[in-house]
Design an enzyme around this catalytic site. Structure first.
Site, short mmCIF file in Angstrom:
data_model
loop_
_atom_site.label_atom_id
_atom_site.label_comp_id
_atom_site.label_asym_id
_atom_site.label_seq_id
_atom_site.Cartn_x
_atom_site.Cartn_y
_atom_site.Cartn_z
CB CYS A 80 3.86 -5.60 -20.45
SG CYS A 80 4.30 -4.77 -18.92
CB CYS A 82 1.98 -6.66 -17.41
SG CYS A 82 1.97 -4.99 -18.06
CB CYS A 101 4.35 5.22 17.71
SG CYS A 101 4.54 3.48 17.31
CB CYS A 156 1.49 3.55 16.02
SG CYS A 156 2.16 3.12 17.63
#
Length: 800
Positions: A585, A588, A697, A700
């Protein structure tokens, strides 16, 4: 396996074969990005930009407003450019097609006028080298003088300078190297050089710090400034010094270029003489003579008018015709330089008899040629002996046309350049970059000091006890060429633990087919019977991370038994993150290096594993895994051991995955009040790291998880706390907080001190996964991401 002859017991294998075949068809049925841009797979970054600019000016929606499909067509074109200009994305595209690529690339484009005026400003100027990160590092360490213009396409002053910079580059061509760095495309490079305004002009020369130019940006002033950094010595010759100086130069194999200034004719200007002295530095001595004051000497040399002449070593100065003295009619420095270089003796030619002995005792840069290949016989290459002399690297030639068996034994079948490391004829590396002098110098210096060798059937690793990292590549592949310098850097760091080699799949096709190499570059570690493919970025640091992860795995390879025992049977305070994947894959494969990097970052906090669903298909089916990769987090404190959370995030990079995992850990940073701030922080003997924030914020909130991560790293040595500046404004005011978030460290050193730390720098280091680490070569503690204000972890190590 042939599906037509499969037995009933092999039906699952047939199904798997069909899936792999279908995925292969899907990969190769993607849009051909190279075809969209009209370029070959071997195109350089500059050629990609030039091709895209040409198409952008023609096909941009601003110029095709009557075409309703113009926008969609241009988005495809823009995405092709965005992917191919990025080395990492280009490698993924070459290997997997569009699968696994960042879907955000190419969705936005600029106006038509941007591509006309601002895009690739210097790409069409042959005298100006547009440098990316890899080219820049090689250029400034080559030993030549570089004058580099750091610019931004949106800067009006940069555009004002452009005509002058082109004029200046033409005048300096052959004298010094002129470069340009587009800081819009090369942000990290410009940041690393401290560029904070545009245009910024810097002189680079090996052995000295970069020097910034602050003067008037006129051609005359730029020339005057650049001349100061070139070794230009022009000696005035007269009767008292002429004989000794000339004979001493001749004795050391160096000829003289002398300008004679008489009453008649034109004499070379002082500026032109200085230029020639710089261009010929180390190859030819440059002088001048005033024939009005040295009339007798000029008469003896049969000089009657102003002229310039080159006297080769050993010439009898009075017999110009017999000794091949070269006279010039031109007053142009570049024309004179070109003729002198043509006249200089070529590089030393080695014979088969001398080759083995010379390569065993000395380091060499050798040109292997089949007949006269003009690209490998440029007069400029005569400079290499001078440029590499300080590194004790000799330069020579070997004629493969006359001695084909010797070259064939080295698997050299076409003209090339190779660096021999002074350890014998088989310890060498072939150069696969441009045939520019500065690239040759950089390659030679890097190669002889690294531990990367070119491999072939005779020295390809078998079952040696010592692990080998082998890079399977094709010389025409630009990402392959970009990876080679990083391999050299990495080889120096793990010398004695891992050996490094490169295998050219255009020559050794059989070996590459034997190891199922389907894309370039493919980098593999052979450790006796174990084989591990590297899927990470093209950087020395990440290659070293990969090697370290092989030595000390960060991800547990789970089986049905260990899934039940370790994950389902985990303790109540333990958390597991598990990647269910299939080896075939593409997404993957793209995830795996990020997954391993994340696991290293979370070591000691969250356990990380992976399950190969091709190998354990029945287990994945039982776990209801329906797509790959599937990322699950098994949380702590759950009565149901089978309960998990599935990762549905768009980004699968190590930072995003790590942040997702950290969000499930219990918080350990203490929320402080005015009372606890005074009692626990200011009045205690503990070290405290504090995050001052505001709930509204955005940065933050983003930083909160990183702060928790740091808090866990420092647990037991430093206590972590948070202060809500909206709720407790008086604490933040007294602490001098003016922006959110602000990080401060309160160490106890007999009394409490306060050290402010840039949270941006700290967060950047954390996002890059740069923490206190153990180096691969001896267990040395180091902190490579330096916080300018304060080296936090190293300081804590010292005081704890």
């Amino acid at each position: 396996m042939d599906p037509l002859t499969a037995r009933p017991g092999n039906l699952r294998s047939v199904a798997l074969w069909f899936i792999v075949f279908s995925l292969t068809v899907l990969v190769w049925s993607d849009e051909d990005y190279y075809g969209l841009l009209g370029i070959s797979r071997a195109s350089s970054s500059r050629e990609i930009r030039q091709a895209f600019k040409k198409l952008a000016l023609k096909l941009h929606p601003d110029k095709n407003q009557n075409d309703p499909s113009a926008h969609d067509k241009f988005l495809k074109l823009n995405r092709a450019y965005e992917v191919l200009k990025d080395e990492e994305l280009r490698k993924k595209y070459d290997k997997y097609g569009e699968k696994g690529l960042d879907e955000s690339k190419g969705h936005h484009y600029e106006s038509w006028s941007f591509y006309r005026d601002d895009f690739g400003i210097y790409d069409d100027d042959p005298e100006i080298h547009t440098l990316d990160k890899a080219e820049f590092d090689g250029a400034v360490s080559s030993g030549e003088v570089w004058f580099v213009n750091f610019y931004s396409p949106g800067c009006s002053h940069c555009h004002d300078l452009a005509p002058t910079w082109r004029e200046f580059a033409k005048e300096m061509d052959g004298f010094i190297r002129i470069g340009a760095v587009n800081c819009r495309d090369e942000r990290m490079l410009c940041r690393s050089q401290g560029i904070n305004s545009y245009p910024s002009l810097y002189i680079f020369r090996a052995g000295m710090n970069p020097v910034k130019y602050f003067g008037d940006r006129s051609n005359e002033n730029l020339v005057h400034f650049a001349m100061k950094y070139v070794s230009s010595t022009v000696t005035e010759l007269w009767a008292g010094n002429f004989k000794n100086l000339v004979e001493n130069s001749f004795a050391s194999g160096v000829g003289w270029l002398i300008t004679f200034c008489a009453d008649t004719g034109d004499c070379l200007s002082t500026q032109t003489r200085l230029k020639l002295a710089g261009m010929l530095d180390g190859l030819v001595s440059v002088g001048w003579m005033d024939c009005t004051t040295q009339a007798d000497l000029c008469d003896n040399l049969e000089i009657a008018t102003s002229t310039t002449a080159y006297f080769p070593p050993g010439a009898s100065l009075a017999d110009r015709e017999k000794n091949n003295v070269l006279f010039f009619n031109s007053l142009d420095a570049k024309e004179i330089y070109k003729e002198v270089m043509e006249h200089l003796p070529d590089l030393e030619m080695l014979s088969p008899d001398s080759l083995k002995d010379r390569l065993m005792h000395h380091r060499w840069l050798l040109f292997f040629s089949y007949g006269y290949d003009r690209e490998f016989y440029l007069p400029e290459f005569k400079k290499l002996n001078v440029l590499l002399r300080g590194d004790h690297i000799q330069v020579g030639r070997f004629d493969c046309q006359s001695h084909p068996s010797t070259c064939s034994s080295l698997y050299i079948h076409k003209s090339c350049v190779a660096a021999f490391k002074g350890k014998g004829i088989n310890d060498f590396e072939i150069h696969h970059g441009k045939t520019d002098v500065y690239e040759m110098v950089t390659f030679a210096k890097d190669s002889v000091n690294s531990h990367v060798i070119s491999l072939g059937p005779k020295n390809f690793p078998g079952n040696e006890r010592e692990p080998w990292l082998v890079d399977f590549f094709a010389p025409w592949c630009p990402p392959c060429r970009a990876l080679l310098p990083e391999l050299r850097k990495a080889s120096k760091r793990v010398f004695g633990h891992v050996r490094f080699g490169t295998l050219d799949c255009t020559i050794h096709e059989g070996l590459c087919n034997m190891h199922n190499i389907r894309a370039y570059p493919t980098t593999v570690v052979f450790n006796q019977s174990n084989i591990h493919e590297y899927e990470g970025h093209h950087s020395a640091e990440q290659i070293l991370e990969f090697i370290e992860d092989l030595r000390n795995p960060s991800v547990v390879a789970l089986t049905p038994e260990t899934l039940k025992e370790l994950v389902k049977g985990r303790s109540r305070d333990e958390i597991w993150m598990v990647d269910y994947y299939a080896p075939w894959c593409g997404p993957c494969q793209a995830l795996m290096p990020e997954w391993k990097r994340m696991a290293r970052h979370l070591s000691g906090l969250i356990s990380v594993g992976s399950i190969d669903c091709q190998k354990y298909g029945s287990l994945c089916s039982k776990e209801y895994v329906q797509a790959y990769p599937e990322i699950r987090l098994y949380p702590a404190n759950r009565d149901n051991p089978n309960y998990y959370h599935t990762y549905n995030g768009w980004q699968r990079d190590s930072y995003s995955l790590k942040s997702w995992g950290l969000s499930y850990l219990p918080k350990i940073a203490t929320e402080l009040t005015p009372e606890s701030f005074n009692e626990k922080v200011l009045e205690s003997k503990d070290h405290w790291l504090l995050d001052f924030y505001a709930p509204w914020c955005g940065p933050c909130r983003s930083f909160a998880l990183e702060f928790e991560f740091v808090a866990r790293l420092l647990k037991g040595k430093v206590k972590a706390g948070k202060v809500d500046c909206q709720a407790y404004g008086q604490i933040c005011q007294s602490a001098g907080i003016r922006a959110y978030p602000t990080v401060k460290f309160y160490p106890y050193m007999g009394s409490k001190k306060v050290i402010a730390i840039s949270f941006y720098t700290l967060a950047s280091c954390i996002q890059r996964g740069v923490y206190a680490m153990w180096s691969l070569t001896g267990g040395q503690f180091y902190w490579p991401c330096l916080v300018p204000e304060f080296n936090l972890l190293l300081f804590i190590k010292n005081i704890s």
